[in-house]
Write a protein that holds these residues in place. Sequence first.
Motif, short mmCIF file in Angstrom:
data_model
loop_
_atom_site.label_atom_id
_atom_site.label_comp_id
_atom_site.label_asym_id
_atom_site.label_seq_id
_atom_site.Cartn_x
_atom_site.Cartn_y
_atom_site.Cartn_z
N ALA A 193 0.83 -1.21 0.00
CA ALA A 193 0.00 0.00 0.00
C ALA A 193 0.86 1.26 0.00
O ALA A 193 0.62 2.20 -0.77
N LEU A 194 1.89 1.30 0.84
CA LEU A 194 2.75 2.48 0.92
C LEU A 194 3.55 2.67 -0.36
O LEU A 194 3.69 3.79 -0.86
N ARG A 195 4.08 1.58 -0.90
CA ARG A 195 4.84 1.68 -2.15
C ARG A 195 3.92 2.19 -3.28
O ARG A 195 4.33 3.03 -4.09
N THR A 196 2.70 1.67 -3.32
CA THR A 196 1.74 2.11 -4.33
C THR A 196 1.41 3.59 -4.16
O THR A 196 1.31 4.34 -5.14
N ALA A 197 1.25 4.02 -2.92
CA ALA A 197 0.91 5.42 -2.64
C ALA A 197 2.00 6.36 -3.15
O ALA A 197 1.72 7.37 -3.78
N VAL A 198 3.25 6.04 -2.85
CA VAL A 198 4.35 6.92 -3.25
C VAL A 198 4.49 6.94 -4.78
O VAL A 198 4.70 7.99 -5.38
N ALA A 199 4.35 5.77 -5.41
CA ALA A 199 4.40 5.73 -6.87
C ALA A 199 3.27 6.56 -7.49
O ALA A 199 3.47 7.24 -8.50
N THR A 200 2.10 6.50 -6.88
CA THR A 200 0.97 7.30 -7.36
C THR A 200 1.28 8.79 -7.22
O THR A 200 1.02 9.58 -8.14
N MET A 201 1.85 9.17 -6.08
CA MET A 201 2.25 10.56 -5.88
C MET A 201 3.23 10.99 -6.97
O MET A 201 3.07 12.05 -7.59
N ASN A 202 4.25 10.20 -7.21
CA ASN A 202 5.25 10.54 -8.23
C ASN A 202 4.60 10.72 -9.61
O ASN A 202 5.01 11.58 -10.39
N SER A 203 3.59 9.91 -9.91
CA SER A 203 2.96 9.99 -11.23
C SER A 203 2.24 11.31 -11.45
O SER A 203 2.00 11.70 -12.60
N PHE A 204 1.92 12.00 -10.38
CA PHE A 204 1.28 13.32 -10.48
C PHE A 204 2.27 14.45 -10.22
O PHE A 204 1.87 15.60 -10.06
N LEU A 225 12.23 4.53 -1.43
CA LEU A 225 11.32 5.65 -1.14
C LEU A 225 11.69 6.83 -2.03
O LEU A 225 12.77 7.41 -1.88
N THR A 226 10.80 7.20 -2.92
CA THR A 226 11.09 8.23 -3.91
C THR A 226 10.34 9.53 -3.63
O THR A 226 9.78 10.17 -4.53
N ALA A 227 10.31 9.91 -2.38
CA ALA A 227 9.72 11.18 -1.96
C ALA A 227 10.23 11.51 -0.57
O ALA A 227 10.58 10.62 0.21
N HIS A 228 10.27 12.80 -0.27
CA HIS A 228 10.51 13.25 1.10
C HIS A 228 9.18 13.12 1.84
O HIS A 228 8.15 13.64 1.38
N LEU A 260 4.88 14.56 -17.58
CA LEU A 260 5.60 13.72 -18.53
C LEU A 260 6.75 12.99 -17.85
O LEU A 260 7.02 11.82 -18.15
N HIS A 261 7.44 13.67 -16.95
CA HIS A 261 8.57 13.08 -16.23
C HIS A 261 8.63 13.66 -14.82
O HIS A 261 8.40 14.85 -14.62
N THR A 262 8.94 12.81 -13.85
CA THR A 262 9.18 13.25 -12.48
C THR A 262 10.59 12.82 -12.08
O THR A 262 10.95 11.65 -12.22
N THR A 294 17.05 11.64 -10.20
CA THR A 294 16.75 10.36 -10.85
C THR A 294 15.30 10.35 -11.32
O THR A 294 14.39 10.73 -10.57
N GLU A 295 15.08 9.91 -12.54
CA GLU A 295 13.72 9.83 -13.05
C GLU A 295 12.97 8.71 -12.33
O GLU A 295 13.38 7.55 -12.36
N VAL A 296 11.86 9.07 -11.69
CA VAL A 296 11.07 8.08 -10.95
C VAL A 296 9.70 7.87 -11.58
O VAL A 296 8.95 6.99 -11.15
N TYR A 297 9.39 8.67 -12.58
CA TYR A 297 8.14 8.46 -13.31
C TYR A 297 8.31 9.00 -14.73
O TYR A 297 8.87 10.09 -14.93
#
Length: 554
Positions: free
Chosen positions: A215-226, A253-256, A539-541, A546-549
Amino acid sequence: MATPSSITDIFVNARIYTGDASNPWAQALAVSGNKLSAVGDEGTVRESAPASAAVHDLGGRFVMPGLVDVHAHLGLGGRQQAFELPVLPTDTLDEILGKVRAWAADLEDGQWVVGGIVGSTVMDDLDVDSLRALDEASLGHPVLLRDDSMHNRWVNTRALQIMGVDASTPNPEGGTYVHNDAGELTGVLWELAGSLAEEAVDASISDPAAYRTTALRTAVATMNSFGITAVQEAATMDYALTGLHDLDKRGELTAHVVASMPSRTFIEPGITGAELYEVGEQHHSEHVRPSFSKYVLDGVPMTRTSAMLNPYRCTAHDHDADFTGESLWSLEDLVSSLDDLVQRGLHAKLHATGDASVRTVLDAVEQIRAIHGDAPIFQIAHPEYIDESDVQRFADLGVVPDASPYLWFPSVIQQSIAKQIPAEVFDRSWVLKDLAAAGALVSGGSDWPCAAPTPDPWTGLATMVTRSNPDPEVEGALNPDQALDIHQAIAAFTQNPAKAMGLEDVTGTLRAGLSADFIVLDRDIVDCDPAEVAGTKVLHTYFEGTEVYAAVTV
């Protein structure tokens, strides 16, 4: 400042909005390790880089700092994205029942149907007949559906049986098992009455650790996608502290992340207060900062649980014409608790949706400032209603208005609120322009997964400027005189929340020495029609260079 030889990547041919008042626009960026080493014109950046540096041509695209979400629920949002029945706040009751029936048909015996978000306009009208319909649609499975405020739940009869709740069960402290006039349960659970249902759902999960990590990994990836690269987790339980810390230690973890640990019993089960603060102290890591506590001073206006200065509208035969709601904290208790919190070195995020609870927070902060000075950070989450006399106090006391624009549009919450709040108060919703003019640090958050199925920040950023629904078919605006300009709105999703979270020296603007957190967009949100901002696509995050999305291109 990085030496030329340490520069590993340069990003060129871009229109870069930096958010840095001393250098607002640039054409290129240089990255050394995980930080920005240069932000400026392309010629200068190219000259500063060694021949070995990788060159990334951004094709003239609009670039800006990674977004900062000051208010989101990663655990709840991630599990909703990864595991749960998706319900839209605009779904009708019949549409919800159809989704429950289809979902239940694929479950094994005894499995829960868990989902959301049920719109407040549906929650307003649920009754015993609705409960019977939910029982039929569930095909014998227990059901828990969360509403668009995440303060309330709707469960079926099987779930009530598992919870051990019947019509004679007394209400828990801070919550209500809703009954009809005949004393029958409707399955609606207000506030902390939902805790028992959440505990029952948690008890049914066979591998909680793996479930929560996903759930947490999915949440952070979702955040990165936006385009979100920093977030304040708004009610961080012990499992989230452990899970986020572990992800960070594994380099995943790809967010602060700034954590806000509940000070008292919360809707999600788990330890709170001093016991939880100790867990937080043990789980600091490079990108996880358990530095805030979460306080809840009242509920939500849809259920008449916000603490207001003026009475609610009378919309039922048993409503008291003088009822204003109640605060969950006395001023004395709040001051005492905040004093202890500050001595622990922690800051506070305080949920206060009503103007009376907002005033209580401001009065408490005034006393704490007199004792401890300006260093502690205080945020008021969802200050939808603020008395005119209290607006300037936000700036004077250094209190951050944590605004969640998705509570305006395109959710249906405002339709429900308007049934309960007098028009003269409702029409003064979200006085962001006045707060900004006073000097307050207006900061934007999604409150995901409340009100909307994703943390899409572009809807929120756009409505700060337009004060209207992104759907042109929906007429009307919410207190349009309180619109911000696009630069103020961008600041509310970048540098302002970074400062409000204690991250101003880490992220939020594009300048040398800060984390290389930036995003590439499909449009120039500064120059385009504000009505088009809501449709922005990332388009890119990039997080720490490092590109995470990367958007999938067709």
